[in-house]
Design a protein around this motif. Sequence first.
Motif, PDB file in Angstrom:
ATOM      1  N   UNK A  52       5.595  13.361 -17.243  1.00  0.00           N
ATOM      2  CA  UNK A  52       6.267  13.240 -18.101  1.00  0.00           C
ATOM      3  C   UNK A  52       7.805  14.017 -18.606  1.00  0.00           C
ATOM      4  N   UNK A  53       7.998  15.092 -17.016  1.00  0.00           N
ATOM      5  CA  UNK A  53       9.139  15.977 -17.107  1.00  0.00           C
ATOM      6  C   UNK A  53      10.258  14.884 -15.915  1.00  0.00           C
ATOM      7  N   UNK A  54       9.263  14.610 -14.395  1.00  0.00           N
ATOM      8  CA  UNK A  54      10.716  14.187 -13.806  1.00  0.00           C
ATOM      9  C   UNK A  54      10.886  12.626 -13.833  1.00  0.00           C
ATOM     10  N   UNK A  55       9.794  12.173 -13.484  1.00  0.00           N
ATOM     11  CA  UNK A  55      10.391  10.959 -13.948  1.00  0.00           C
ATOM     12  C   UNK A  55      10.647  10.570 -15.136  1.00  0.00           C
ATOM     13  N   UNK A  56      10.886  10.897 -16.393  1.00  0.00           N
ATOM     14  CA  UNK A  56      11.754  10.521 -17.252  1.00  0.00           C
ATOM     15  C   UNK A  56      12.977  11.201 -17.077  1.00  0.00           C
ATOM     16  N   UNK A  57      13.492  11.603 -16.491  1.00  0.00           N
ATOM     17  CA  UNK A  57      15.224  12.375 -15.894  1.00  0.00           C
ATOM     18  C   UNK A  57      15.116  12.126 -14.947  1.00  0.00           C
ATOM     19  N   UNK A  58      14.922  11.223 -13.936  1.00  0.00           N
ATOM     20  CA  UNK A  58      15.480  11.051 -12.897  1.00  0.00           C
ATOM     21  C   UNK A  58      15.956   9.858 -12.123  1.00  0.00           C
ATOM     22  N   UNK A  59      15.765   8.883 -12.564  1.00  0.00           N
ATOM     23  CA  UNK A  59      16.894   7.481 -12.537  1.00  0.00           C
ATOM     24  C   UNK A  59      16.064   6.872 -12.116  1.00  0.00           C
ATOM     25  N   UNK A  60      14.860   6.842 -12.044  1.00  0.00           N
ATOM     26  CA  UNK A  60      13.852   5.927 -11.426  1.00  0.00           C
ATOM     27  C   UNK A  60      12.683   5.727 -12.727  1.00  0.00           C
ATOM     28  N   UNK A  61      12.409   4.267 -11.651  1.00  0.00           N
ATOM     29  CA  UNK A  61      10.365   4.454 -13.183  1.00  0.00           C
ATOM     30  C   UNK A  61       9.286   4.214 -11.895  1.00  0.00           C
ATOM     31  N   UNK A  62       8.438   4.128 -12.564  1.00  0.00           N
ATOM     32  CA  UNK A  62       7.315   3.224 -12.018  1.00  0.00           C
ATOM     33  C   UNK A  62       7.344   2.026 -11.467  1.00  0.00           C
ATOM     34  N   UNK A 113      10.185  20.696  -9.657  1.00  0.00           N
ATOM     35  CA  UNK A 113       9.815  20.291  -9.125  1.00  0.00           C
ATOM     36  C   UNK A 113      10.504  19.213  -8.069  1.00  0.00           C
ATOM     37  N   UNK A 114      11.226  19.499  -6.742  1.00  0.00           N
ATOM     38  CA  UNK A 114      12.258  17.922  -7.048  1.00  0.00           C
ATOM     39  C   UNK A 114      11.769  17.233  -5.445  1.00  0.00           C
ATOM     40  N   UNK A 115      11.005  16.098  -5.777  1.00  0.00           N
ATOM     41  CA  UNK A 115      10.438  15.268  -4.865  1.00  0.00           C
ATOM     42  C   UNK A 115      11.918  14.987  -2.952  1.00  0.00           C
ATOM     43  N   UNK A 116      10.311  14.631  -2.557  1.00  0.00           N
ATOM     44  CA  UNK A 116      11.902  13.712  -1.690  1.00  0.00           C
ATOM     45  C   UNK A 116      11.482  12.553  -1.860  1.00  0.00           C
ATOM     46  N   UNK A 117      13.094  11.827  -1.853  1.00  0.00           N
ATOM     47  CA  UNK A 117      12.644  10.472  -1.622  1.00  0.00           C
ATOM     48  C   UNK A 117      12.792   9.380  -0.901  1.00  0.00           C
ATOM     49  N   UNK A 118      11.727   8.680  -0.903  1.00  0.00           N
ATOM     50  CA  UNK A 118      11.637   8.173   0.574  1.00  0.00           C
ATOM     51  C   UNK A 118      10.595   6.612   1.100  1.00  0.00           C
ATOM     52  N   UNK A 119      11.185   5.603   1.618  1.00  0.00           N
ATOM     53  CA  UNK A 119      10.854   4.384   2.075  1.00  0.00           C
ATOM     54  C   UNK A 119       9.436   4.857   3.325  1.00  0.00           C
ATOM     55  N   UNK A 120       8.502   4.360   2.285  1.00  0.00           N
ATOM     56  CA  UNK A 120       7.267   4.103   3.008  1.00  0.00           C
ATOM     57  C   UNK A 120       6.971   2.371   4.469  1.00  0.00           C
ATOM     58  N   UNK A 121       6.635   3.040   5.047  1.00  0.00           N
ATOM     59  CA  UNK A 121       6.472   1.722   5.973  1.00  0.00           C
ATOM     60  C   UNK A 121       5.573   0.808   5.778  1.00  0.00           C
ATOM     61  N   UNK A 122       4.974  -0.455   5.340  1.00  0.00           N
ATOM     62  CA  UNK A 122       3.618  -0.604   4.973  1.00  0.00           C
ATOM     63  C   UNK A 122       2.422   0.406   6.068  1.00  0.00           C
ATOM     64  N   UNK A 123       1.053   0.260   5.430  1.00  0.00           N
ATOM     65  CA  UNK A 123       0.090   0.942   5.724  1.00  0.00           C
ATOM     66  C   UNK A 123      -0.969   0.146   5.896  1.00  0.00           C
ATOM     67  N   UNK A 124      -1.774   0.142   6.486  1.00  0.00           N
ATOM     68  CA  UNK A 124      -2.803  -0.631   6.382  1.00  0.00           C
ATOM     69  C   UNK A 124      -4.430  -0.396   6.305  1.00  0.00           C
ATOM     70  N   UNK A 125      -4.899   0.067   5.545  1.00  0.00           N
ATOM     71  CA  UNK A 125      -5.816   0.791   5.408  1.00  0.00           C
ATOM     72  C   UNK A 125      -7.470   0.642   5.072  1.00  0.00           C
ATOM     73  N   UNK A 126      -8.082   1.206   6.427  1.00  0.00           N
ATOM     74  CA  UNK A 126      -9.583   0.727   5.795  1.00  0.00           C
ATOM     75  C   UNK A 126     -10.644   2.079   4.921  1.00  0.00           C
ATOM     76  N   UNK A 127     -11.473   1.109   3.988  1.00  0.00           N
ATOM     77  CA  UNK A 127     -12.548   2.160   3.377  1.00  0.00           C
ATOM     78  C   UNK A 127     -12.888   1.768   2.524  1.00  0.00           C
ATOM     79  N   UNK A 128     -13.136   2.436   1.435  1.00  0.00           N
ATOM     80  CA  UNK A 128     -13.763   1.380   0.211  1.00  0.00           C
ATOM     81  C   UNK A 128     -13.683   2.054  -0.493  1.00  0.00           C
TER      82      UNK A 128
END
Length: 159
Positions: free
Chosen positions: A118-128, A1-16
């Motif tokens: 529990x698997x990807x994040x601890x071994x990824x070099x990233x943190x939440x 399970x390898x994710x794509x690391x990406x930068x997301x531009x701001x998102x304006x959301x309307x919702x509930x």
Amino acid sequence: MEPKITTIERKLIIGKKLEMSLTKQLTPMLWKSFLPIISQIQNRNSNELISFSVYPTDYFQSFDPNTKFEKWAGVEVTNVADLLPETESFEIVSGMYAEFIYKGLPSEAGPFYHSIFMEWLPNSGYQLDNRPHFEVMGDKYKNDDPNSEEMVYIPIIVR
């Protein structure tokens, strides 16, 4: 399970939104109340649906499935003018995300998320990072279908 690391531009959301916990899941009720009004929302920039969660700062440090968080059902818009009375706006700020593809039923997503945290994040070099976690449900999303596909975005920063 390898994710794509990406930068997301701001998102304006309307919702509930609704406050809930993992043990008191109200997501189906939230979407059921939101779906009938989507066509009335002005300035939508796509047909995608966005589900996101806003967690308390220490949510993942002292994880408890009974801890409450905000769950949103929304759509992305170009501006938040002309809000419907029953909706609110939210801005997901720009930042780095790990982008995963989830295929399957929402009710069977537990092992998928477990492997991320529990698997990807601890071994990824990233943190939440303390930003919203979100899912984008586009053309390949089919509600309650085992062949459904959605994009899952987990906010991260370099350790």
